[in-house]
Design a protein around this motif. Sequence first.
Motif, PDB file in Angstrom:
ATOM      1  N   THR A  17      12.541  16.773  54.633  1.00 39.38           N
ATOM      2  CA  THR A  17      13.063  17.858  53.804  1.00 39.38           C
ATOM      3  C   THR A  17      14.373  18.384  54.383  1.00 39.38           C
ATOM      4  OG1 THR A  17      10.838  18.474  53.099  1.00 39.38           O
ATOM      5  CG2 THR A  17      12.551  20.143  52.852  1.00 39.38           C
ATOM      6  N   VAL A  18      14.412  18.530  55.709  1.00 37.35           N
ATOM      7  CA  VAL A  18      15.642  18.987  56.360  1.00 37.35           C
ATOM      8  C   VAL A  18      16.776  17.995  56.085  1.00 37.35           C
ATOM      9  CG1 VAL A  18      16.751  19.379  58.611  1.00 37.35           C
ATOM     10  CG2 VAL A  18      14.501  20.353  58.136  1.00 37.35           C
ATOM     11  N   GLY A  19      16.477  16.702  56.126  1.00 37.82           N
ATOM     12  CA  GLY A  19      17.488  15.687  55.821  1.00 37.82           C
ATOM     13  C   GLY A  19      18.036  15.830  54.415  1.00 37.82           C
ATOM     14  N   LYS A  23      21.987  16.869  53.304  1.00 43.76           N
ATOM     15  CA  LYS A  23      22.854  16.146  52.360  1.00 43.76           C
ATOM     16  C   LYS A  23      23.508  17.124  51.383  1.00 43.76           C
ATOM     17  CE  LYS A  23      20.168  11.934  52.634  1.00 43.76           C
ATOM     18  NZ  LYS A  23      19.139  11.132  51.985  1.00 43.76           N
ATOM     19  N   VAL A  24      22.726  18.064  50.880  1.00 41.05           N
ATOM     20  CA  VAL A  24      23.266  19.067  49.952  1.00 41.05           C
ATOM     21  C   VAL A  24      24.280  19.945  50.677  1.00 41.05           C
ATOM     22  CG1 VAL A  24      22.681  21.086  48.548  1.00 41.05           C
ATOM     23  CG2 VAL A  24      21.217  19.057  48.487  1.00 41.05           C
ATOM     24  N   LEU A  25      23.945  20.354  51.895  1.00 38.74           N
ATOM     25  CA  LEU A  25      24.853  21.184  52.680  1.00 38.74           C
ATOM     26  C   LEU A  25      26.167  20.452  52.942  1.00 38.74           C
ATOM     27  CD1 LEU A  25      25.342  23.829  54.218  1.00 38.74           C
ATOM     28  CD2 LEU A  25      24.285  22.755  56.214  1.00 38.74           C
ATOM     29  N   ASP A  26      26.090  19.176  53.217  1.00 35.80           N
ATOM     30  CA  ASP A  26      27.298  18.387  53.447  1.00 35.80           C
ATOM     31  C   ASP A  26      28.183  18.387  52.202  1.00 35.80           C
ATOM     32  OD1 ASP A  26      28.947  16.630  55.071  1.00 35.80           O
ATOM     33  OD2 ASP A  26      28.311  15.034  53.699  1.00 35.80           O
ATOM     34  N   ASP A  27      27.561  18.240  51.029  1.00 43.19           N
ATOM     35  CA  ASP A  27      28.331  18.285  49.779  1.00 43.19           C
ATOM     36  C   ASP A  27      29.018  19.646  49.614  1.00 43.19           C
ATOM     37  OD1 ASP A  27      27.480  15.718  49.204  1.00 43.19           O
ATOM     38  OD2 ASP A  27      25.910  16.357  47.805  1.00 43.19           O
ATOM     39  N   ILE A  28      28.297  20.709  49.958  1.00 47.08           N
ATOM     40  CA  ILE A  28      28.859  22.063  49.839  1.00 47.08           C
ATOM     41  C   ILE A  28      30.031  22.233  50.800  1.00 47.08           C
ATOM     42  CG2 ILE A  28      28.365  24.513  50.259  1.00 47.08           C
ATOM     43  CD1 ILE A  28      25.493  23.906  49.219  1.00 47.08           C
ATOM     44  N   VAL A  29      29.853  21.769  52.027  1.00 50.65           N
ATOM     45  CA  VAL A  29      30.919  21.886  53.028  1.00 50.65           C
ATOM     46  C   VAL A  29      32.145  21.087  52.601  1.00 50.65           C
ATOM     47  CG1 VAL A  29      31.561  21.306  55.411  1.00 50.65           C
ATOM     48  CG2 VAL A  29      29.371  22.428  54.943  1.00 50.65           C
ATOM     49  N   GLN A  30      31.922  19.905  52.046  1.00 46.94           N
ATOM     50  CA  GLN A  30      33.047  19.090  51.589  1.00 46.94           C
ATOM     51  C   GLN A  30      33.819  19.801  50.479  1.00 46.94           C
ATOM     52  OE1 GLN A  30      34.034  16.317  53.132  1.00 46.94           O
ATOM     53  NE2 GLN A  30      32.310  16.530  54.514  1.00 46.94           N
ATOM     54  N   GLU A  76      33.100  27.052  62.826  1.00 46.56           N
ATOM     55  CA  GLU A  76      31.728  27.541  62.663  1.00 46.56           C
ATOM     56  C   GLU A  76      30.983  26.717  61.608  1.00 46.56           C
ATOM     57  OE1 GLU A  76      31.682  31.728  61.906  1.00 46.56           O
ATOM     58  OE2 GLU A  76      33.000  32.140  63.591  1.00 46.56           O
ATOM     59  N   LEU A  77      31.657  26.426  60.534  1.00 43.78           N
ATOM     60  CA  LEU A  77      31.049  25.659  59.455  1.00 43.78           C
ATOM     61  C   LEU A  77      30.694  24.250  59.923  1.00 43.78           C
ATOM     62  CD1 LEU A  77      30.308  26.235  56.534  1.00 43.78           C
ATOM     63  CD2 LEU A  77      32.469  25.223  55.852  1.00 43.78           C
ATOM     64  N   GLN A  78      31.595  23.625  60.647  1.00 47.60           N
ATOM     65  CA  GLN A  78      31.315  22.290  61.169  1.00 47.60           C
ATOM     66  C   GLN A  78      30.199  22.321  62.201  1.00 47.60           C
ATOM     67  OE1 GLN A  78      35.221  21.137  62.508  1.00 47.60           O
ATOM     68  NE2 GLN A  78      35.767  20.268  60.522  1.00 47.60           N
ATOM     69  N   PHE A  79      30.094  23.398  62.963  1.00 46.60           N
ATOM     70  CA  PHE A  79      29.080  23.498  64.003  1.00 46.60           C
ATOM     71  C   PHE A  79      27.672  23.625  63.417  1.00 46.60           C
ATOM     72  CE2 PHE A  79      26.947  25.797  67.575  1.00 46.60           C
ATOM     73  CZ  PHE A  79      26.972  24.731  68.463  1.00 46.60           C
ATOM     74  N   ILE A  80      27.551  24.100  62.174  1.00 44.84           N
ATOM     75  CA  ILE A  80      26.239  24.196  61.530  1.00 44.84           C
ATOM     76  C   ILE A  80      25.579  22.820  61.495  1.00 44.84           C
ATOM     77  CG2 ILE A  80      25.030  24.624  59.350  1.00 44.84           C
ATOM     78  CD1 ILE A  80      27.046  26.881  58.833  1.00 44.84           C
ATOM     79  N   GLY A  81      26.319  21.814  61.068  1.00 44.90           N
ATOM     80  CA  GLY A  81      25.777  20.455  61.018  1.00 44.90           C
ATOM     81  C   GLY A  81      25.385  19.946  62.392  1.00 44.90           C
TER      82      GLY A  81
END
Length: 130
Positions: A17-19, A23-30, A76-81
């Motif tokens: 589920t975290v994975g 993926k969704v978070l990565d799309d948002i960050v992009q 900070e945003l990149q550090f979340i991942g």
Amino acid sequence: MPGWDISPSGVGGVLSTVGDVMKVLDDIVQAYSGDLEGAATSAGTLAPGGASGEHKGQAGLVAAALAEFIEGTTDELQFIGTRIGKSVTAAVQATVAYQQGDLEMAAEAQQRAAGLVRPDMPDGWKAGRL
């Protein structure tokens, strides 16, 4: 032998589920940077001192503020991942260690019950001796 508190399959389900969320978070960050750049472009060119209109090469106050915001939050945003990745790795490692501990304790209990000697112990440990 008592049951364990950790379910490796349960941990696997949560990590799956975290994975999916990652993926969704990565799309948002992009999209984040592009969305803010679009907002800055659309904000107009209100210049310091109240002047407005077309000013070639001048972004305006709102665009400047958004640029500073992007600059201040990018790390900070990149550090979340990174933090999520390290947490997932630690959860996997802890679960594997837990399973290995389970197997080691089960083997020791069986050795004690069978009266086996463990030559790897300093005093020639014998089963049943604490």
